[in-house]
Design a protein around this motif. Structure first.
Motif, PDB file in Angstrom:
ATOM      1  N   HIS A  78      13.656 -12.324 -30.681  1.00 52.98           N
ATOM      2  CA  HIS A  78      13.755 -12.885 -32.024  1.00 52.98           C
ATOM      3  C   HIS A  78      14.168 -14.361 -31.977  1.00 52.98           C
ATOM      4  O   HIS A  78      13.554 -15.218 -32.618  1.00 52.98           O
ATOM      5  CB  HIS A  78      14.760 -12.053 -32.826  1.00 52.98           C
ATOM      6  CG  HIS A  78      14.655 -12.280 -34.288  1.00 52.98           C
ATOM      7  ND1 HIS A  78      15.223 -11.450 -35.211  1.00 52.98           N
ATOM      8  CD2 HIS A  78      14.046 -13.255 -35.000  1.00 52.98           C
ATOM      9  CE1 HIS A  78      14.957 -11.901 -36.415  1.00 52.98           C
ATOM     10  NE2 HIS A  78      14.254 -12.996 -36.324  1.00 52.98           N
ATOM     11  N   GLU A 123      11.914 -17.562 -33.284  1.00 50.49           N
ATOM     12  CA  GLU A 123      12.361 -18.487 -34.343  1.00 50.49           C
ATOM     13  C   GLU A 123      12.384 -19.930 -33.821  1.00 50.49           C
ATOM     14  O   GLU A 123      12.019 -20.858 -34.545  1.00 50.49           O
ATOM     15  CB  GLU A 123      13.737 -18.097 -34.892  1.00 50.49           C
ATOM     16  CG  GLU A 123      13.829 -16.712 -35.530  1.00 50.49           C
ATOM     17  CD  GLU A 123      12.865 -16.442 -36.687  1.00 50.49           C
ATOM     18  OE1 GLU A 123      12.055 -17.311 -37.057  1.00 50.49           O
ATOM     19  OE2 GLU A 123      12.906 -15.320 -37.211  1.00 50.49           O
ATOM     20  N   GLU A 168      14.162 -12.494 -43.430  1.00 51.63           N
ATOM     21  CA  GLU A 168      12.850 -11.939 -43.071  1.00 51.63           C
ATOM     22  C   GLU A 168      12.110 -11.418 -44.297  1.00 51.63           C
ATOM     23  O   GLU A 168      10.889 -11.559 -44.394  1.00 51.63           O
ATOM     24  CB  GLU A 168      12.985 -10.828 -42.021  1.00 51.63           C
ATOM     25  CG  GLU A 168      13.535 -11.281 -40.672  1.00 51.63           C
ATOM     26  CD  GLU A 168      12.726 -12.390 -40.013  1.00 51.63           C
ATOM     27  OE1 GLU A 168      11.562 -12.605 -40.397  1.00 51.63           O
ATOM     28  OE2 GLU A 168      13.278 -13.059 -39.128  1.00 51.63           O
ATOM     29  N   GLU A 208       6.753 -12.820 -38.146  1.00 47.46           N
ATOM     30  CA  GLU A 208       7.778 -12.502 -39.158  1.00 47.46           C
ATOM     31  C   GLU A 208       7.669 -11.028 -39.589  1.00 47.46           C
ATOM     32  O   GLU A 208       8.683 -10.390 -39.851  1.00 47.46           O
ATOM     33  CB  GLU A 208       7.674 -13.424 -40.386  1.00 47.46           C
ATOM     34  CG  GLU A 208       7.851 -14.909 -40.113  1.00 47.46           C
ATOM     35  CD  GLU A 208       9.232 -15.339 -39.622  1.00 47.46           C
ATOM     36  OE1 GLU A 208      10.042 -14.499 -39.213  1.00 47.46           O
ATOM     37  OE2 GLU A 208       9.479 -16.559 -39.622  1.00 47.46           O
ATOM     38  N   HIS A 241       9.458  -9.121 -37.102  1.00 48.33           N
ATOM     39  CA  HIS A 241      10.918  -9.311 -37.220  1.00 48.33           C
ATOM     40  C   HIS A 241      11.516  -8.399 -38.278  1.00 48.33           C
ATOM     41  O   HIS A 241      12.597  -7.851 -38.084  1.00 48.33           O
ATOM     42  CB  HIS A 241      11.249 -10.765 -37.600  1.00 48.33           C
ATOM     43  CG  HIS A 241      10.901 -11.740 -36.528  1.00 48.33           C
ATOM     44  ND1 HIS A 241      10.892 -13.103 -36.729  1.00 48.33           N
ATOM     45  CD2 HIS A 241      10.535 -11.541 -35.229  1.00 48.33           C
ATOM     46  CE1 HIS A 241      10.539 -13.697 -35.601  1.00 48.33           C
ATOM     47  NE2 HIS A 241      10.310 -12.775 -34.693  1.00 48.33           N
TER      48      HIS A 241
HETATM   49 FE   LIG Z   1      11.767 -14.321 -38.357  1.00 50.33          FE
END
Ligand SMILES: [Fe+2]
Ligand SMILES: [Fe+2]
Length: 204
Positions: free
Chosen positions: A51, A55, A127, A157, A160
């Motif tokens: 993650h 990002e 998110e 995303e 995520h």
């Molecule tokens: Fe994200």
């Protein structure tokens, strides 16, 4: 101003579009740094490392997209290269403060546990937002025939959000109740951010 309208104004003006991309890059970078900062050096997992890496990539990718606006502007995150600079910096930090305060009061968490729970809830709320914002932005880009695209971000995303939900389920059987509160805080802050952006565009 509605988000769709705001985006069409931004995309049709290369200087504004460059600043918008830089602003999103700043926010992705802030999120990435928050995830990295909340990592426990011993118990950090595959999901958290993935993650954080993604990002950080989003921040870089958005910065790179600025080239496509034809503007070689926005070399840094200095205020003159951002849209609504004060508010864009405030948004994520404020969400973190509000969620941490809530967790302290409602679950009496502190130190390591608080840091991890705040990571879960803040990131979840972001998110949810990312899954709304990026598709609207992508559609606006296509409507305006822009060369910029954020499809690779949208894909990551979505992953995520699923990863945050699975981590939240492990964290607490009442995760939905806590997540709802984080989303409420985020929604208010997001509205204020949109207002700040609209005011800046009207004044420009
Ligand atoms: Fe994200
Ligand atoms: Fe992201």
């Amino acid at each position: 101003m509605k988000l769709e309208k705001l985006l069409s104004i931004i995309i049709t003006d290369n200087a504004l579009h460059a600043k918008w991309l830089n602003t999103l890059s700043l926010m992705e970078n802030t999120g990435a740094r928050k995830i990295s900062a909340s990592e426990d050096p011993l118990t950090v997992t595959y999901i958290i490392l993935k993650h954080a890496a993604e990002e950080h990539r989003h921040a870089f990718y958005l910065k790179k997209q600025i080239e496509k606006t034809g503007k070689n502007a926005c070399p840094t995150y200095a205020p003159e290269f951002l849209l609504a600079p004060a508010y864009s910096k405030y948004y994520l930090n404020q969400l973190d403060i509000q969620v941490s305060r809530y967790l302290k009061q409602s679950l009496s968490l502190s130190s390591k546990d608080l840091r991890f729970a705040a990571y879960l809830l803040v990131t979840y709320a972001i998110e949810v937002r990312a899954d709304e914002l990026y598709p609207v932005y992508q559609e606006a880009l296509e409507n305006e025939g822009s060369k910029v695209n954020v499809k690779s971000i949208i894909l990551e995303e979505e992953g995520h959000l699923e990863e945050m939900i699975s981590q939240l389920k492990q964290f607490s059987p009442q995760w939905e109740e806590h997540a709802k509160i984080a989303v409420e805080y985020e929604s208010r802050l997001f509205e204020d951010w949109i207002t700040a952006l609209s005011e800046e565009l009207v004044a420009a």
